[in-house]
Design a protein around this motif. Sequence first.
Motif, PDB file in Angstrom:
ATOM      1  N   THR A  75     -22.960 -74.807 -26.513  1.00 61.18           N
ATOM      2  CA  THR A  75     -23.561 -75.135 -25.224  1.00 61.18           C
ATOM      3  C   THR A  75     -23.667 -73.854 -24.390  1.00 61.18           C
ATOM      4  OG1 THR A  75     -21.410 -75.580 -24.224  1.00 61.18           O
ATOM      5  CG2 THR A  75     -22.527 -77.428 -25.308  1.00 61.18           C
ATOM      6  N   PRO A  76     -24.461 -73.849 -23.326  1.00 63.06           N
ATOM      7  CA  PRO A  76     -24.564 -72.644 -22.490  1.00 63.06           C
ATOM      8  C   PRO A  76     -23.210 -72.166 -21.965  1.00 63.06           C
ATOM      9  CG  PRO A  76     -26.318 -74.174 -21.942  1.00 63.06           C
ATOM     10  CD  PRO A  76     -25.416 -74.894 -22.899  1.00 63.06           C
ATOM     11  N   TYR A  77     -22.351 -73.096 -21.562  1.00 63.77           N
ATOM     12  CA  TYR A  77     -21.046 -72.706 -21.022  1.00 63.77           C
ATOM     13  C   TYR A  77     -20.194 -72.017 -22.084  1.00 63.77           C
ATOM     14  CZ  TYR A  77     -16.301 -73.141 -19.218  1.00 63.77           C
ATOM     15  OH  TYR A  77     -15.015 -72.876 -18.819  1.00 63.77           O
ATOM     16  N   ASN A  78     -20.131 -72.612 -23.273  1.00 63.92           N
ATOM     17  CA  ASN A  78     -19.315 -72.023 -24.337  1.00 63.92           C
ATOM     18  C   ASN A  78     -19.946 -70.752 -24.897  1.00 63.92           C
ATOM     19  OD1 ASN A  78     -17.243 -73.885 -24.196  1.00 63.92           O
ATOM     20  ND2 ASN A  78     -18.158 -75.253 -25.708  1.00 63.92           N
ATOM     21  N   PHE A  79     -21.272 -70.653 -24.835  1.00 57.77           N
ATOM     22  CA  PHE A  79     -21.923 -69.414 -25.249  1.00 57.77           C
ATOM     23  C   PHE A  79     -21.516 -68.273 -24.315  1.00 57.77           C
ATOM     24  CE2 PHE A  79     -25.452 -66.393 -24.904  1.00 57.77           C
ATOM     25  CZ  PHE A  79     -25.574 -65.996 -26.228  1.00 57.77           C
ATOM     26  N   GLU A  80     -21.509 -68.544 -23.015  1.00 51.69           N
ATOM     27  CA  GLU A  80     -21.082 -67.517 -22.060  1.00 51.69           C
ATOM     28  C   GLU A  80     -19.618 -67.143 -22.290  1.00 51.69           C
ATOM     29  OE1 GLU A  80     -20.716 -66.752 -17.216  1.00 51.69           O
ATOM     30  OE2 GLU A  80     -21.763 -68.522 -17.992  1.00 51.69           O
ATOM     31  N   LYS A  81     -18.789 -68.129 -22.568  1.00 51.31           N
ATOM     32  CA  LYS A  81     -17.381 -67.856 -22.846  1.00 51.31           C
ATOM     33  C   LYS A  81     -17.229 -66.977 -24.084  1.00 51.31           C
ATOM     34  CE  LYS A  81     -12.950 -70.248 -23.374  1.00 51.31           C
ATOM     35  NZ  LYS A  81     -12.283 -71.573 -23.440  1.00 51.31           N
ATOM     36  N   MET A  82     -18.018 -67.256 -25.110  1.00 50.67           N
ATOM     37  CA  MET A  82     -17.977 -66.455 -26.330  1.00 50.67           C
ATOM     38  C   MET A  82     -18.416 -65.021 -26.059  1.00 50.67           C
ATOM     39  SD  MET A  82     -20.197 -66.915 -29.838  1.00 50.67           S
ATOM     40  CE  MET A  82     -21.668 -66.199 -29.064  1.00 50.67           C
ATOM     41  N   ILE A  83     -19.509 -64.862 -25.310  1.00 53.03           N
ATOM     42  CA  ILE A  83     -20.020 -63.521 -25.027  1.00 53.03           C
ATOM     43  C   ILE A  83     -19.020 -62.732 -24.181  1.00 53.03           C
ATOM     44  CG2 ILE A  83     -21.814 -62.226 -23.826  1.00 53.03           C
ATOM     45  CD1 ILE A  83     -22.695 -63.311 -26.494  1.00 53.03           C
ATOM     46  N   LEU A  84     -18.409 -63.364 -23.194  1.00 51.36           N
ATOM     47  CA  LEU A  84     -17.431 -62.670 -22.355  1.00 51.36           C
ATOM     48  C   LEU A  84     -16.222 -62.220 -23.174  1.00 51.36           C
ATOM     49  CD1 LEU A  84     -17.482 -64.840 -19.093  1.00 51.36           C
ATOM     50  CD2 LEU A  84     -18.465 -62.564 -19.432  1.00 51.36           C
ATOM     51  N   THR A  85     -15.781 -63.063 -24.092  1.00 51.29           N
ATOM     52  CA  THR A  85     -14.653 -62.694 -24.952  1.00 51.29           C
ATOM     53  C   THR A  85     -15.006 -61.503 -25.829  1.00 51.29           C
ATOM     54  OG1 THR A  85     -13.878 -64.985 -25.002  1.00 51.29           O
ATOM     55  CG2 THR A  85     -13.065 -63.512 -26.726  1.00 51.29           C
ATOM     56  N   GLN A  86     -16.190 -61.544 -26.433  1.00 53.17           N
ATOM     57  CA  GLN A  86     -16.619 -60.441 -27.284  1.00 53.17           C
ATOM     58  C   GLN A  86     -16.893 -59.174 -26.475  1.00 53.17           C
ATOM     59  OE1 GLN A  86     -16.496 -60.628 -30.624  1.00 53.17           O
ATOM     60  NE2 GLN A  86     -15.647 -62.654 -30.191  1.00 53.17           N
ATOM     61  N   LEU A  87     -17.379 -59.343 -25.261  1.00 51.30           N
ATOM     62  CA  LEU A  87     -17.635 -58.182 -24.401  1.00 51.30           C
ATOM     63  C   LEU A  87     -16.330 -57.499 -24.010  1.00 51.30           C
ATOM     64  CD1 LEU A  87     -19.979 -56.678 -23.047  1.00 51.30           C
ATOM     65  CD2 LEU A  87     -19.647 -58.122 -21.037  1.00 51.30           C
ATOM     66  N   ASP A  88     -15.311 -58.292 -23.733  1.00 50.45           N
ATOM     67  CA  ASP A  88     -13.992 -57.727 -23.420  1.00 50.45           C
ATOM     68  C   ASP A  88     -13.453 -56.938 -24.610  1.00 50.45           C
ATOM     69  OD1 ASP A  88     -11.413 -57.759 -21.702  1.00 50.45           O
ATOM     70  OD2 ASP A  88     -10.748 -58.564 -23.625  1.00 50.45           O
ATOM     71  N   SER A  89     -13.575 -57.501 -25.807  1.00 54.04           N
ATOM     72  CA  SER A  89     -13.129 -56.802 -27.012  1.00 54.04           C
ATOM     73  C   SER A  89     -13.933 -55.528 -27.238  1.00 54.04           C
ATOM     74  CB  SER A  89     -13.254 -57.722 -28.226  1.00 54.04           C
ATOM     75  OG  SER A  89     -12.974 -57.033 -29.422  1.00 54.04           O
ATOM     76  N   TYR A  90     -15.231 -55.593 -26.986  1.00 49.02           N
ATOM     77  CA  TYR A  90     -16.104 -54.428 -27.178  1.00 49.02           C
ATOM     78  C   TYR A  90     -15.698 -53.281 -26.252  1.00 49.02           C
ATOM     79  CZ  TYR A  90     -20.413 -51.654 -27.100  1.00 49.02           C
ATOM     80  OH  TYR A  90     -21.323 -50.632 -27.160  1.00 49.02           O
ATOM     81  N   VAL A  91     -15.462 -53.592 -24.981  1.00 48.39           N
ATOM     82  CA  VAL A  91     -15.083 -52.557 -24.011  1.00 48.39           C
ATOM     83  C   VAL A  91     -13.732 -51.951 -24.374  1.00 48.39           C
ATOM     84  CG1 VAL A  91     -14.486 -52.137 -21.599  1.00 48.39           C
ATOM     85  CG2 VAL A  91     -16.463 -53.560 -22.158  1.00 48.39           C
ATOM     86  N   ARG A  92     -12.788 -52.785 -24.780  1.00 53.06           N
ATOM     87  CA  ARG A  92     -11.467 -52.281 -25.161  1.00 53.06           C
ATOM     88  C   ARG A  92     -11.567 -51.340 -26.361  1.00 53.06           C
ATOM     89  NH1 ARG A  92      -7.046 -55.128 -23.008  1.00 53.06           N
ATOM     90  NH2 ARG A  92      -7.647 -56.946 -21.762  1.00 53.06           N
TER      91      ARG A  92
END
Length: 209
Positions: A175-192
């Motif tokens: 869903t859009p909400y869980n897609f955003e949650k997935m992207i934010l999690t991956q974005l945090d990992s990417y920045v780290r």
Amino acid sequence: FLKSMFTMYQISTGDAWGSIIARSVLDYEHESNLFNFGVGFFFVSYMLLVGMVLMNIVVAVLLDEFITMVEREKEEARVKFKAELAKQNSKHFNQLPLDPLLAGLVEFATIHELSNRIYLLYQRLDLDENGSLNLQEINEGLRKINLPHPPRLTQEDFDMLTMGRTLLDEDGELTPYNFEKMILTQLDSYVRRKMVGALDTIEDENSRE
């Protein structure tokens, strides 16, 4: 000769040399009414040279060797620790499937702007416009997005990104909400991972200098 060597050794250790050796020499000179300035000068200068100079040099050399050994052991332990840490985290710090996509999302002014960009991305990937995404839709949408190296997700990648499919609905879609949650999690990992890589690069450059 052996007695002389033992006497010199006793003087160098400071083992009662004043009361036993020096006093004996003075008593002998007093009894014989002879005073040899050279004997006194020899013993005093020998005591100063051996007891205060040479012994300190020996102690300094031993201390320097000890400090060098400790520093070497610390350096070896640090290198070993870094190697173990890199080995443990190698999988975590490797490039992940969505990294080419995440590279375009790291620059944003506010969290609201980031949320809007993620939602626009979701709409571009939702090819059938049914309000949910599956693995096939994501791969087709990523192929149509202008990326230098468009990723292609496998089922294993999809399961990992959706946290073991816990972000999927009953139909196995995002869903859009869980897609955003997935992207934010991956974005945090990417920045780290990027920060760790930058710090490692700086440390390597400093070590070479």
